[in-house]
Scaffold this motif. Structure first.
Motif, PDB file in Angstrom:
ATOM      1  N   GLY A 174       2.687  27.470  15.735  1.00 27.73           N
ATOM      2  CA  GLY A 174       3.074  27.954  17.056  1.00 27.73           C
ATOM      3  C   GLY A 174       3.500  26.789  17.947  1.00 27.73           C
ATOM      4  N   SER A 175       3.365  26.984  19.242  1.00 27.60           N
ATOM      5  CA  SER A 175       3.811  25.934  20.157  1.00 27.60           C
ATOM      6  C   SER A 175       2.661  25.127  20.742  1.00 27.60           C
ATOM      7  CB  SER A 175       4.631  26.555  21.290  1.00 27.60           C
ATOM      8  OG  SER A 175       3.865  27.533  21.951  1.00 27.60           O
ATOM      9  N   TYR A 176       1.411  25.447  20.371  1.00 23.27           N
ATOM     10  CA  TYR A 176       0.267  24.770  20.975  1.00 23.27           C
ATOM     11  C   TYR A 176      -0.593  23.956  20.011  1.00 23.27           C
ATOM     12  CZ  TYR A 176       1.256  27.809  24.911  1.00 23.27           C
ATOM     13  OH  TYR A 176       1.870  28.444  25.949  1.00 23.27           O
ATOM     14  N   PHE A 177      -0.564  24.253  18.737  1.00 17.17           N
ATOM     15  CA  PHE A 177      -1.507  23.645  17.801  1.00 17.17           C
ATOM     16  C   PHE A 177      -0.771  22.878  16.699  1.00 17.17           C
ATOM     17  CE2 PHE A 177      -4.392  23.861  14.104  1.00 17.17           C
ATOM     18  CZ  PHE A 177      -5.500  23.221  14.663  1.00 17.17           C
ATOM     19  N   THR A 178      -1.171  21.629  16.473  1.00 16.61           N
ATOM     20  CA  THR A 178      -0.601  20.799  15.412  1.00 16.61           C
ATOM     21  C   THR A 178      -1.737  20.237  14.566  1.00 16.61           C
ATOM     22  OG1 THR A 178       1.225  20.150  16.852  1.00 16.61           O
ATOM     23  CG2 THR A 178       0.856  18.803  14.903  1.00 16.61           C
ATOM     24  N   LEU A 179      -1.572  20.276  13.256  1.00 19.05           N
ATOM     25  CA  LEU A 179      -2.536  19.711  12.323  1.00 19.05           C
ATOM     26  C   LEU A 179      -1.834  18.608  11.536  1.00 19.05           C
ATOM     27  CD1 LEU A 179      -5.427  20.041  11.224  1.00 19.05           C
ATOM     28  CD2 LEU A 179      -4.470  21.541   9.472  1.00 19.05           C
ATOM     29  N   GLN A 180      -2.445  17.431  11.506  1.00 18.11           N
ATOM     30  CA  GLN A 180      -1.899  16.297  10.765  1.00 18.11           C
ATOM     31  C   GLN A 180      -2.967  15.786   9.812  1.00 18.11           C
ATOM     32  OE1 GLN A 180      -1.063  13.979  14.320  1.00 18.11           O
ATOM     33  NE2 GLN A 180       1.121  14.197  13.919  1.00 18.11           N
ATOM     34  N   ALA A 181      -2.540  15.259   8.654  1.00 20.03           N
ATOM     35  CA  ALA A 181      -3.470  14.706   7.669  1.00 20.03           C
ATOM     36  C   ALA A 181      -2.787  13.587   6.913  1.00 20.03           C
ATOM     37  CB  ALA A 181      -3.934  15.792   6.709  1.00 20.03           C
ATOM     38  N   GLY A 182      -3.599  12.711   6.346  1.00 14.49           N
ATOM     39  CA  GLY A 182      -3.016  11.623   5.584  1.00 14.49           C
ATOM     40  C   GLY A 182      -4.038  10.915   4.718  1.00 14.49           C
ATOM     41  N   VAL A 183      -3.515  10.149   3.789  1.00 11.46           N
ATOM     42  CA  VAL A 183      -4.314   9.287   2.931  1.00 11.46           C
ATOM     43  C   VAL A 183      -3.646   7.917   2.959  1.00 11.46           C
ATOM     44  CG1 VAL A 183      -5.227   8.885   0.619  1.00 11.46           C
ATOM     45  CG2 VAL A 183      -4.911  11.229   1.434  1.00 11.46           C
ATOM     46  N   ASP A 184      -4.393   6.899   3.342  1.00 14.80           N
ATOM     47  CA  ASP A 184      -3.892   5.529   3.352  1.00 14.80           C
ATOM     48  C   ASP A 184      -4.447   4.781   2.143  1.00 14.80           C
ATOM     49  OD1 ASP A 184      -2.618   5.956   5.801  1.00 14.80           O
ATOM     50  OD2 ASP A 184      -4.441   5.450   6.903  1.00 14.80           O
ATOM     51  N   ASN A 185      -3.646   3.893   1.583  1.00 15.84           N
ATOM     52  CA  ASN A 185      -4.024   3.083   0.423  1.00 15.84           C
ATOM     53  C   ASN A 185      -4.421   3.982  -0.753  1.00 15.84           C
ATOM     54  OD1 ASN A 185      -4.545   0.910  -1.204  1.00 15.84           O
ATOM     55  ND2 ASN A 185      -6.219   0.081   0.007  1.00 15.84           N
ATOM     56  N   LEU A 186      -3.477   4.791  -1.199  1.00  9.32           N
ATOM     57  CA  LEU A 186      -3.722   5.766  -2.271  1.00  9.32           C
ATOM     58  C   LEU A 186      -4.324   5.163  -3.532  1.00  9.32           C
ATOM     59  CD1 LEU A 186      -0.517   7.954  -2.103  1.00  9.32           C
ATOM     60  CD2 LEU A 186      -2.855   8.756  -1.906  1.00  9.32           C
ATOM     61  N   LEU A 187      -3.904   3.982  -3.912  1.00  6.08           N
ATOM     62  CA  LEU A 187      -4.383   3.373  -5.148  1.00  6.08           C
ATOM     63  C   LEU A 187      -5.723   2.667  -4.974  1.00  6.08           C
ATOM     64  CD1 LEU A 187      -0.980   1.918  -6.400  1.00  6.08           C
ATOM     65  CD2 LEU A 187      -2.033   4.123  -6.939  1.00  6.08           C
ATOM     66  N   ASP A 188      -6.224   2.632  -3.733  1.00  5.01           N
ATOM     67  CA  ASP A 188      -7.516   2.029  -3.406  1.00  5.01           C
ATOM     68  C   ASP A 188      -7.609   0.584  -3.901  1.00  5.01           C
ATOM     69  OD1 ASP A 188      -9.987   2.016  -2.187  1.00  5.01           O
ATOM     70  OD2 ASP A 188     -11.037   2.781  -3.950  1.00  5.01           O
ATOM     71  N   THR A 245       0.854  -1.185   0.000  1.00  2.00           N
ATOM     72  CA  THR A 245       0.000   0.000   0.000  1.00  2.00           C
ATOM     73  C   THR A 245       0.887   1.231   0.000  1.00  2.00           C
ATOM     74  OG1 THR A 245      -0.124   0.050   2.407  1.00  2.00           O
ATOM     75  CG2 THR A 245      -1.870  -1.120   1.252  1.00  2.00           C
ATOM     76  N   PHE A 246       0.399   2.278  -0.611  1.00  2.00           N
ATOM     77  CA  PHE A 246       1.116   3.540  -0.668  1.00  2.00           C
ATOM     78  C   PHE A 246       0.311   4.567   0.114  1.00  2.00           C
ATOM     79  CE2 PHE A 246       2.315   1.145  -4.406  1.00  2.00           C
ATOM     80  CZ  PHE A 246       3.697   1.184  -4.298  1.00  2.00           C
ATOM     81  N   ASN A 247       0.955   5.200   1.077  1.00  2.00           N
ATOM     82  CA  ASN A 247       0.296   6.126   1.978  1.00  2.00           C
ATOM     83  C   ASN A 247       1.010   7.478   1.957  1.00  2.00           C
ATOM     84  OD1 ASN A 247      -1.211   3.841   2.891  1.00  2.00           O
ATOM     85  ND2 ASN A 247       0.486   3.331   4.236  1.00  2.00           N
ATOM     86  N   LEU A 248       0.275   8.541   2.230  1.00  2.00           N
ATOM     87  CA  LEU A 248       0.842   9.879   2.407  1.00  2.00           C
ATOM     88  C   LEU A 248       0.432  10.382   3.790  1.00  2.00           C
ATOM     89  CD1 LEU A 248       0.107  11.779  -0.921  1.00  2.00           C
ATOM     90  CD2 LEU A 248       2.308  10.997  -0.083  1.00  2.00           C
ATOM     91  N   ARG A 249       1.393  10.942   4.517  1.00  2.00           N
ATOM     92  CA  ARG A 249       1.106  11.521   5.829  1.00  2.00           C
ATOM     93  C   ARG A 249       1.936  12.783   5.991  1.00  2.00           C
ATOM     94  NH1 ARG A 249      -0.254   6.975   9.968  1.00  2.00           N
ATOM     95  NH2 ARG A 249      -1.118   5.456   8.519  1.00  2.00           N
ATOM     96  N   SER A 250       1.325  13.783   6.593  1.00  2.00           N
ATOM     97  CA  SER A 250       2.033  15.038   6.799  1.00  2.00           C
ATOM     98  C   SER A 250       1.490  15.720   8.049  1.00  2.00           C
ATOM     99  CB  SER A 250       1.856  15.941   5.584  1.00  2.00           C
ATOM    100  OG  SER A 250       2.624  17.105   5.730  1.00  2.00           O
ATOM    101  N   GLY A 251       2.274  16.638   8.565  1.00  2.00           N
ATOM    102  CA  GLY A 251       1.840  17.391   9.722  1.00  2.00           C
ATOM    103  C   GLY A 251       2.502  18.755   9.730  1.00  2.00           C
ATOM    104  N   TYR A 252       1.846  19.703  10.395  1.00  2.00           N
ATOM    105  CA  TYR A 252       2.397  21.049  10.500  1.00  2.00           C
ATOM    106  C   TYR A 252       2.070  21.604  11.880  1.00  2.00           C
ATOM    107  CZ  TYR A 252       3.735  25.778   9.327  1.00  2.00           C
ATOM    108  OH  TYR A 252       4.347  27.004   9.302  1.00  2.00           O
ATOM    109  N   ARG A 253       3.055  22.196  12.515  1.00  2.00           N
ATOM    110  CA  ARG A 253       2.858  22.804  13.831  1.00  2.00           C
ATOM    111  C   ARG A 253       2.682  24.311  13.672  1.00  2.00           C
ATOM    112  NH1 ARG A 253       6.310  20.941  18.605  1.00  2.00           N
ATOM    113  NH2 ARG A 253       4.351  20.007  19.226  1.00  2.00           N
TER     114      ARG A 253
END
Length: 73
Positions: free
Chosen positions: A34-48, A24-32
């Motif tokens: 400031g020092s209090y808030f983090t946002l993460q996102a991803g897609v698992d099994n890109l080719l479905d 399976t091919f997956n994409l994951r990323s995150g961004y902080r």
């Protein structure tokens, strides 16, 4: 020849030339922010692609999209 004769390996689902490999091919990323808030996102099994865990009889899930927000105090 390597299948369990009692059937737990689900030989009936195997193609004539044996069990194919899979990945399976997956994409994951995150961004902080400031020092209090983090946002993460991803897609698992890109080719479905549908795949089955060996000897389970259960197909794994298809494409999955997720988002996580974290606040650290």
């Amino acid at each position: 020849d390597d299948y369990n004769l009692t059937g737990e390996d689900n030989q009936q689902y195997a193609p004539a030339d044996g069990m194919p490999a899979w990945a399976t091919f997956n994409l994951r990323s995150g961004y902080r922010f400031g020092s209090y808030f983090t946002l993460q996102a991803g897609v698992d099994n890109l080719l479905d692609r549908q795949y089955r865990y060996f000897a389970s009889g259960i197909n794994a899930p298809g494409r999955n999209i997720w988002v996580t927000a974290r606040v650290n105090w």
